[in-house]
Design a protein around this motif. Sequence first.
Motif, short mmCIF file in Angstrom:
data_model
loop_
_atom_site.label_atom_id
_atom_site.label_comp_id
_atom_site.label_asym_id
_atom_site.label_seq_id
_atom_site.Cartn_x
_atom_site.Cartn_y
_atom_site.Cartn_z
N ASN A 1 7.63 56.40 -4.20
CA ASN A 1 8.32 57.66 -3.89
C ASN A 1 9.66 57.43 -3.20
O ASN A 1 10.10 58.25 -2.39
CB ASN A 1 7.43 58.57 -3.00
CG ASN A 1 6.11 58.91 -3.67
OD1 ASN A 1 6.06 59.16 -4.87
ND2 ASN A 1 5.05 58.91 -2.88
N CYS A 2 10.30 56.33 -3.50
CA CYS A 2 11.61 56.03 -2.90
C CYS A 2 12.34 55.00 -3.75
O CYS A 2 11.76 54.40 -4.66
CB CYS A 2 11.46 55.53 -1.46
SG CYS A 2 10.46 54.02 -1.32
N ASN B 1 12.46 59.95 -2.23
CA ASN B 1 12.61 60.96 -3.28
C ASN B 1 12.64 62.35 -2.65
O ASN B 1 12.22 62.55 -1.50
CB ASN B 1 11.46 60.87 -4.28
CG ASN B 1 11.48 59.57 -5.05
OD1 ASN B 1 12.46 58.81 -4.99
ND2 ASN B 1 10.41 59.28 -5.76
N GLU B 2 13.10 63.33 -3.42
CA GLU B 2 13.19 64.69 -2.91
C GLU B 2 11.80 65.20 -2.54
O GLU B 2 10.83 65.05 -3.30
CB GLU B 2 13.80 65.61 -3.97
CG GLU B 2 14.03 67.03 -3.47
CD GLU B 2 14.74 67.90 -4.49
OE1 GLU B 2 14.91 69.09 -4.23
OE2 GLU B 2 15.11 67.37 -5.56
N LEU C 1 15.99 46.57 10.40
CA LEU C 1 15.76 47.91 9.85
C LEU C 1 16.19 48.97 10.85
O LEU C 1 16.05 48.77 12.06
CB LEU C 1 14.28 48.10 9.50
CG LEU C 1 13.64 47.09 8.53
CD1 LEU C 1 12.17 47.44 8.32
CD2 LEU C 1 14.39 47.09 7.20
N SER C 2 16.64 50.10 10.35
CA SER C 2 17.00 51.21 11.23
C SER C 2 16.91 52.53 10.45
O SER C 2 17.09 52.56 9.23
CB SER C 2 18.41 51.03 11.79
OG SER C 2 19.36 50.95 10.72
N ASP C 3 16.60 53.61 11.17
CA ASP C 3 16.54 54.95 10.58
C ASP C 3 17.90 55.61 10.69
O ASP C 3 18.45 55.74 11.80
CB ASP C 3 15.49 55.79 11.31
CG ASP C 3 14.08 55.28 11.10
OD1 ASP C 3 13.66 55.18 9.93
OD2 ASP C 3 13.38 54.99 12.10
N VAL C 4 18.43 56.06 9.55
CA VAL C 4 19.75 56.69 9.54
C VAL C 4 19.72 57.88 8.60
O VAL C 4 19.53 57.71 7.38
CB VAL C 4 20.85 55.70 9.10
CG1 VAL C 4 22.20 56.39 9.07
CG2 VAL C 4 20.87 54.48 10.00
N ASP C 5 19.82 59.09 9.15
CA ASP C 5 19.94 60.32 8.34
C ASP C 5 18.83 60.45 7.31
O ASP C 5 19.07 60.74 6.12
CB ASP C 5 21.31 60.36 7.64
CG ASP C 5 22.47 60.43 8.63
OD1 ASP C 5 22.27 60.98 9.73
OD2 ASP C 5 23.56 59.92 8.30
N GLY C 6 17.61 60.24 7.73
CA GLY C 6 16.48 60.40 6.83
C GLY C 6 16.27 59.26 5.86
O GLY C 6 15.40 59.34 4.99
N ILE D 1 6.68 65.63 2.40
CA ILE D 1 7.01 66.52 3.51
C ILE D 1 6.17 67.78 3.40
O ILE D 1 6.17 68.46 2.37
CB ILE D 1 8.50 66.88 3.49
CG1 ILE D 1 9.36 65.61 3.66
CG2 ILE D 1 8.83 67.90 4.58
CD1 ILE D 1 10.84 65.86 3.49
N ILE D 2 5.40 68.05 4.41
CA ILE D 2 4.54 69.24 4.42
C ILE D 2 5.00 70.16 5.55
O ILE D 2 5.06 69.75 6.71
CB ILE D 2 3.06 68.87 4.61
CG1 ILE D 2 2.60 67.96 3.46
CG2 ILE D 2 2.18 70.11 4.68
CD1 ILE D 2 1.17 67.49 3.60
#
Length: 532
Positions: free
Chosen positions: A6-7, A30-31, A80-85, A116-117
């Motif tokens: 899913n990505c 993915n969306e 690794l890092s989280d950036v804008d989703g 996403i729920i």
Amino acid sequence: MGVLTNCTITSEEVVGDTNFPSTTLVISPNEGYTIAAQAVLIQDISYATNSNSLVYTDGSTVVFPRVSNNVGSIVTNVTLSDVDGKVNVLVNIADAYTITADTPLPIDVTATATEIINYGLVRPAIIENATQALTSTTVTMANNSGVSVLTEKPDVNNVDTHYFNSEVPFNTWTKIGTVTVNATSNHTIVYPPYLVSNGSEEGLSKFDLIQTSVTEDAATGIISNYVFDLMFKDTGATGFVWPSGWAASAITDPEMSAVLSVKTVQVTVPAYTHVVDGVDLGGGIDGVVSSSDMIPSGGTPSDEPIDLLVEGDEGATFAVGVAIVSGGDATTAVVGTGSPTYTIDASGLQNIPLTFSSNQAGSTKQYDVTISGTGTTAILSQVRKTSGGAAYTPYSGSSTSSAVNRYKQLGNENVDINVTSSGWSTEVSNGHTTKTAAPLSLIPSRQVGFIIIRDDGVNSKNTAKITGDIFYEKMSYEDLDININFLEWFDLDGSSENFSVKSSTPSSVLTIADTKGAIVTVKNLTPTVVGS
């Protein structure tokens, strides 16, 4: 190899032959999905295995691939890092390497994006049905910890309302609580409780009851308890405006509520403690069961009785009686019943072998098989399975209930000898026999002879004959056919017109059985020729 679910991930090209710069790859969900750096694995090493660090250093918990003849890895570490989703994968390349051709740097990345729920805060409610005046029923409800908080508003206009203040995912069935329904003493719940509309079918469609248990008394049949999981599926806001004082007035949103329907009736609880609730006559002889109302006309050999199988709960006690009702030959006895009291063990079954003599009279006999409860054992109405016989007697006190099943035993059974001769005419003497009159043991055999003549009516120069003895080993109530192929026993010489016995013939013993239990044996089959 890494797996992406899913990505997706980008690839980058670093240009140069020494002193390479760092480069960044990007994992994008993915969306409708989301991803986090801590959920990504580098070289199959997780965040937890990497000492809860997002920096994966070569030679520490991970080993990156070696390239060409270099001793170490070109990749020194991955961060690794989280950036804008999204998740950035920073790849640091050692400066000490020199390459002379394009060189791939494979790095295993495993990442799974999750759906996403959307969640919403809702106030679904269950209302007890006031029209049933639940004086004989107790309804209790409980919240589902971590999902809902239960607010109860009892006895508003004789109605109890249960609010499940919940945070639930949209469009997903979620357990928000449990519903327990108990009938008071001497009452039974008529059918499983269910939900009906509170003025909105849309609201009703958001609820479901999933039964998890039911309590039924095996002896009385009283259903005293049901337990359900209360399920709810929200589709979003309804636009309902909750007024002040909604709790005190037990106000509900029709599109977020349903009504619990329960029906109980008072019953007279019998004083019995055990039950017999089933019976079957059969098993010893194939095809003879209670539903057929039949006993083989030939009776049952002592070593192969009919099984009377009685079903009930452990500790149930009963007696069995067998009586001839009609059909003559009143001296014929039913063996094997006696007059003991039987007790059903933990298996819930009690087998009683019954032995019936054969019906020699020709007319139909009838037998009544009676199951009588003893002590505080009740014989339930379903034990009476056949037509005819005395009426069912329900339990009204110690040793009072019984059920009678009437079984028929047809008389006689014919055995026919059928001859296959392929164009030869045959005459069969004693080819149709009937088993009647005396018991089987007094008629050990019947002889059957065959005479063969030609099709044109001219006798052959000699006569071919087969003789044999028919033994009635066990009788049923359907006719039996015995087939003998004459061509398997004799040859006819076309020039001499004489019959001769084949050099190889079938067995001298032929046993025939049918699906109703009959066994007839033809023994001493002997071919002979008479004349020139």
